[in-house]
Design a protein around this motif. Structure first.
Motif, PDB file in Angstrom:
ATOM      1  N   ASP A 121      46.822  29.910  22.107  1.00 47.22           N
ATOM      2  CA  ASP A 121      47.979  29.668  21.112  1.00 47.22           C
ATOM      3  C   ASP A 121      48.804  28.152  21.771  1.00 47.22           C
ATOM      4  O   ASP A 121      49.614  28.475  21.754  1.00 47.22           O
ATOM      5  N   TRP A 122      47.823  27.479  21.845  1.00 49.75           N
ATOM      6  CA  TRP A 122      47.724  26.072  22.259  1.00 49.75           C
ATOM      7  C   TRP A 122      48.980  24.796  21.337  1.00 49.75           C
ATOM      8  O   TRP A 122      50.018  24.694  21.663  1.00 49.75           O
ATOM      9  N   SER A 123      48.301  25.414  20.216  1.00 42.26           N
ATOM     10  CA  SER A 123      49.180  24.871  19.436  1.00 42.26           C
ATOM     11  C   SER A 123      50.633  24.905  17.750  1.00 42.26           C
ATOM     12  O   SER A 123      49.943  26.184  17.363  1.00 42.26           O
ATOM     13  N   ALA A 132      59.399  25.155  24.407  1.00 39.62           N
ATOM     14  CA  ALA A 132      59.969  26.276  23.425  1.00 39.62           C
ATOM     15  C   ALA A 132      60.783  25.935  22.234  1.00 39.62           C
ATOM     16  O   ALA A 132      61.186  26.944  21.070  1.00 39.62           O
ATOM     17  N   ALA A 133      60.486  24.264  22.198  1.00 37.14           N
ATOM     18  CA  ALA A 133      60.203  23.754  20.489  1.00 37.14           C
ATOM     19  C   ALA A 133      58.879  23.794  19.492  1.00 37.14           C
ATOM     20  O   ALA A 133      58.598  23.094  18.382  1.00 37.14           O
ATOM     21  N   GLY A 134      57.584  23.700  20.370  1.00 32.20           N
ATOM     22  CA  GLY A 134      56.668  23.120  20.030  1.00 32.20           C
ATOM     23  C   GLY A 134      55.665  23.135  21.114  1.00 32.20           C
ATOM     24  O   GLY A 134      56.016  22.321  21.753  1.00 32.20           O
ATOM     25  N   PHE A 135      54.233  23.023  20.592  1.00 32.73           N
ATOM     26  CA  PHE A 135      53.340  22.200  21.766  1.00 32.73           C
ATOM     27  C   PHE A 135      51.956  22.229  21.243  1.00 32.73           C
ATOM     28  O   PHE A 135      52.132  22.375  20.003  1.00 32.73           O
ATOM     29  N   ILE A 136      51.345  21.183  21.052  1.00 28.97           N
ATOM     30  CA  ILE A 136      50.139  20.402  20.441  1.00 28.97           C
ATOM     31  C   ILE A 136      49.634  20.723  21.654  1.00 28.97           C
ATOM     32  O   ILE A 136      49.287  20.166  23.065  1.00 28.97           O
ATOM     33  N   ASP A 137      48.011  20.556  21.446  1.00 22.27           N
ATOM     34  CA  ASP A 137      46.672  21.256  21.929  1.00 22.27           C
ATOM     35  C   ASP A 137      46.429  19.300  22.933  1.00 22.27           C
ATOM     36  O   ASP A 137      46.831  18.731  22.955  1.00 22.27           O
ATOM     37  N   SER A 178      47.241  15.490  26.677  1.00 20.90           N
ATOM     38  CA  SER A 178      47.982  15.570  27.769  1.00 20.90           C
ATOM     39  C   SER A 178      49.481  15.305  28.052  1.00 20.90           C
ATOM     40  O   SER A 178      49.993  14.601  28.230  1.00 20.90           O
ATOM     41  N   THR A 179      50.056  15.550  27.101  1.00 19.28           N
ATOM     42  CA  THR A 179      51.467  15.158  26.280  1.00 19.28           C
ATOM     43  C   THR A 179      52.137  16.612  26.692  1.00 19.28           C
ATOM     44  O   THR A 179      53.480  15.922  26.202  1.00 19.28           O
ATOM     45  N   GLY A 180      52.224  17.447  27.191  1.00 19.64           N
ATOM     46  CA  GLY A 180      52.788  18.623  27.053  1.00 19.64           C
ATOM     47  C   GLY A 180      54.161  18.141  27.774  1.00 19.64           C
ATOM     48  O   GLY A 180      55.239  18.172  27.812  1.00 19.64           O
ATOM     49  N   VAL A 181      53.670  18.133  29.163  1.00 18.47           N
ATOM     50  CA  VAL A 181      54.899  17.993  30.078  1.00 18.47           C
ATOM     51  C   VAL A 181      55.507  16.428  29.282  1.00 18.47           C
ATOM     52  O   VAL A 181      57.540  16.546  30.065  1.00 18.47           O
ATOM     53  N   MET A 208      47.800  12.012  15.950  1.00 21.84           N
ATOM     54  CA  MET A 208      46.599  11.521  16.724  1.00 21.84           C
ATOM     55  C   MET A 208      45.908  12.488  17.343  1.00 21.84           C
ATOM     56  O   MET A 208      44.649  12.377  17.283  1.00 21.84           O
ATOM     57  N   VAL A 209      46.425  13.744  17.590  1.00 19.86           N
ATOM     58  CA  VAL A 209      45.721  14.783  18.019  1.00 19.86           C
ATOM     59  C   VAL A 209      44.125  14.812  17.250  1.00 19.86           C
ATOM     60  O   VAL A 209      43.064  15.427  16.957  1.00 19.86           O
ATOM     61  N   ARG A 210      44.840  15.400  15.925  1.00 20.94           N
ATOM     62  CA  ARG A 210      44.340  15.805  14.805  1.00 20.94           C
ATOM     63  C   ARG A 210      43.272  14.925  14.181  1.00 20.94           C
ATOM     64  O   ARG A 210      41.556  14.601  14.290  1.00 20.94           O
ATOM     65  N   PHE A 211      43.291  13.479  14.838  1.00 17.73           N
ATOM     66  CA  PHE A 211      42.195  12.637  14.259  1.00 17.73           C
ATOM     67  C   PHE A 211      41.776  12.433  15.683  1.00 17.73           C
ATOM     68  O   PHE A 211      40.279  12.198  14.666  1.00 17.73           O
TER      69      PHE A 211
END
Length: 540
Positions: free
Chosen positions: A276-278, A295-300, A304-307, A352-355
């Protein structure tokens, strides 16, 4: 019953960012962490966009001294029609590196930074439930591990940084999955691991395969983090052993990755898996509360955008709450500004991730899509630079903008001062060399270039770096981006090379450098080539 200005749920990068910045801004902050540091976590590849936030937190020096690998950029194999390509952070003209980190140690450093900033931080302190007054969050109920009784704490604001547990969002039913990005990640550490050859030995490597992609992060000279992201949600019924076997088969089955990792590499940690990454929340702000980080959301994790998203949200939340304390805006403005900015930044990166996953595209397609994402009235970035800024966490980065704006204001003020004679002062804050450039097109008035030499500061942008100095060039006629002008780029790069040779004493003060190298510096400036003339040199 405790009363605070701010309660923060969670002590990861998001929670510690908001706690440290808010406490340094004068708020009374309580941070509650259910676990204890150090602890294992995924997300070891960081972006340059967190550098100014680390500086604001008071954590940058300790991160610099921790011995983490300085990540120079990223290398991409089999992503799209271009077989191999690189991104180098130095090309942003802002930061030469980010970090590849042991997250257990990195998160612990941030937690201690929040404590040093003045936040009251508890570990083994699990929040049981939020407290509500109507639809307004007014605090939390929490319990310390090993104790039977619960505590109540109230605050004007509560920030949920509880990660994927998303305490507030789950209670309010805000979570939405992001279609097409329900992937599964597995990772482990290997010893005796290889890395890319020079000059890419500090690059994060990403290898795309048919139904998954792999990463290799060189964490130390001998240890690497190896990960696999499956482009499907996986099966909940799969055993841990089966997942480990699938992971090992993917690593061994990638000729490209295995060739870098080496035959002698040995896995030294369990294979860990996360699903459930995204996902995102329908809103990230409401009466009395803000949601930050996972807690607000996370993208694949492919960019490397998580942190970065976590720490940027924490920084922004703290800035808004401190501004409210100072009377600069009210609570309604806090909610509106935080919601709008988070949605814009999250939306840019999600697009950008989707693209990025349309792997039939070429590298130039990625670059051009980034330019379309970032296109504003005042933005004229080349596609390559737009892609690099977007994927480095510098776009819409409020902490970076604050550093850049402050530096520009200081330099603009400095350029208003005129010294009519050359001095050998005991101390120097900067040296500015004013050049006149008459382009070959016969323009009547020469363009003014201000070459600024200042001591290096890690968290500030620069055009060139030498051993001790930041070198910038203000060029009003060329929108302060002279490297884009072909007639200027070559001479300026050549001058930067000469300055690197002149700056040959580690830790030297600028005044000492000026006294020792003044004649050679002026001679280099006077010999920059046709069209250039040295008008004056001044400093402070």
């Amino acid at each position: 019953m405790d009363t605070w200005d701010l309660i923060v749920i969670g002590g990861g990068p998001a929670g510690t960012s908001v706690a440290a910045c808010a406490a340094r801004g004068g708020l009374r902050v309580l941070l509650l962490e259910a676990d204890v540091h150090p602890r294992v976590h995924v997300g070891e590849s960081l972006l340059p966009g967190i550098m100014p936030i680390l500086d604001r937190m008071g954590a940058l020096a300790e991160v610099e001294a921790a011995g983490f690998t300085r990540k120079s950029g990223t290398t991409h194999w089999q992503w799209g029609a271009t077989p191999r390509w690189d991104l180098w952070f130095s090309d942003t003209d802002a930061y030469e590196h980010a970090y590849l980190v042991d997250r257990a140690r990195f998160d612990e450093i941030l937690f201690h930074a929040a404590e040093r900033a003045g936040a009251v931080c508890h570990t083994h302190a699990a929040v049981r439930a939020p407290l509500w007054d109507g639809d307004r969050c007014v605090g939390v109920r929490w319990r310390r591990r090993g104790e039977e009784h619960e505590h109540e704490a109230r605050a004007r604001w509560t920030v949920d940084a509880s990660g994927q547990a998303a305490l507030l969002a789950r209670e309010l039913g805000l979570r939405e999955t992001i279609a097409g990005l329900q992937h599964q990640a597995s990772w482990a550490h290997y010893e005796a691991a290889g890395r890319l050859p020079a000059p890419r030995e500090r690059q994060a490597l990403f290898v795309a395969e048919r139904d998954h992609w792999l990463w290799l992060f060189p964490l130390t000279p001998t240890r690497a983090s190896i990960g696999m992201v499956r482009l499907d949600p996986g099966d909940d019924r799969e055993s841990e052993a089966t997942r480990g076997e699938r992971f090992a088969a993917a690593v061994a089955g990638s000729t490209l990755l295995a060739g870098v990792l080496g035959a002698g590499a040995q896995r030294v940690t369990p294979v860990r898996t996360q699903r459930d990454w995204s996902y995102r929340m329908r809103r990230v702000a409401g009466p009395g509360y803000l949601l930050v980080g996972d807690a607000a959301g996370f993208i694949d994790p492919v960019l490397s955008t998580g942190v970065f998203l976590a720490m940027h949200a924490g920084f922004h939340a703290a800035e808004l709450l401190c501004g409210e304390l100072r009377g600069e805006h009210d609570a309604a403005a806090v909610l509106e500004r935080y919601q709008r900015h988070h949605a814009e930044l999250f939306g840019d990166l999600l697009r950008m991730v989707r693209f990025y996953y349309q792997q039939t595209l070429t590298r130039d397609d990625y670059f051009w899509e980034s330019k379309r994402i970032l296109l504003r009235e005042d933005t004229e970035l080349r596609p390559q630079k737009a892609f690099l800024i977007l994927t480095s966490g510098l776009v819409r980065n409020l902490a970076y903008a604050a550093v850049s704006d402050a530096a520009q204001a200081r330099r603009s003020a400095a350029l208003g001062r005129d010294e009519t004679t050359l001095h050998d002062p005991e101390q120097l804050g900067f040296v500015c060399c004013q050049l006149e450039f008459r382009p070959a097109d016969g323009a009547e008035e020469p363009a003014q270039l201000y070459l600024l030499i200042e001591p290096r500061r890690v968290a500030e942008p620069t055009l060139f770096r030498t051993r001790n100095w930041h070198i910038n060039c203000l060029a009003p006629r060329y929108a302060n981006d002279p490297i884009r002008e072909p007639a200027l780029a070559g001479p300026l790069r050549a001058l930067a090379g000469q300055l690197q040779a002149l700056d040959d004493v580690e830790g030297e003060a600028l005044a000492s450098f000026w006294r020792r190298r003044r004649a050679a510096l002026v001679a280099a400036l006077a010999a920059m080539g046709p069209g250039f003339a040295l008008a004056r040199v001044f400093g402070e």
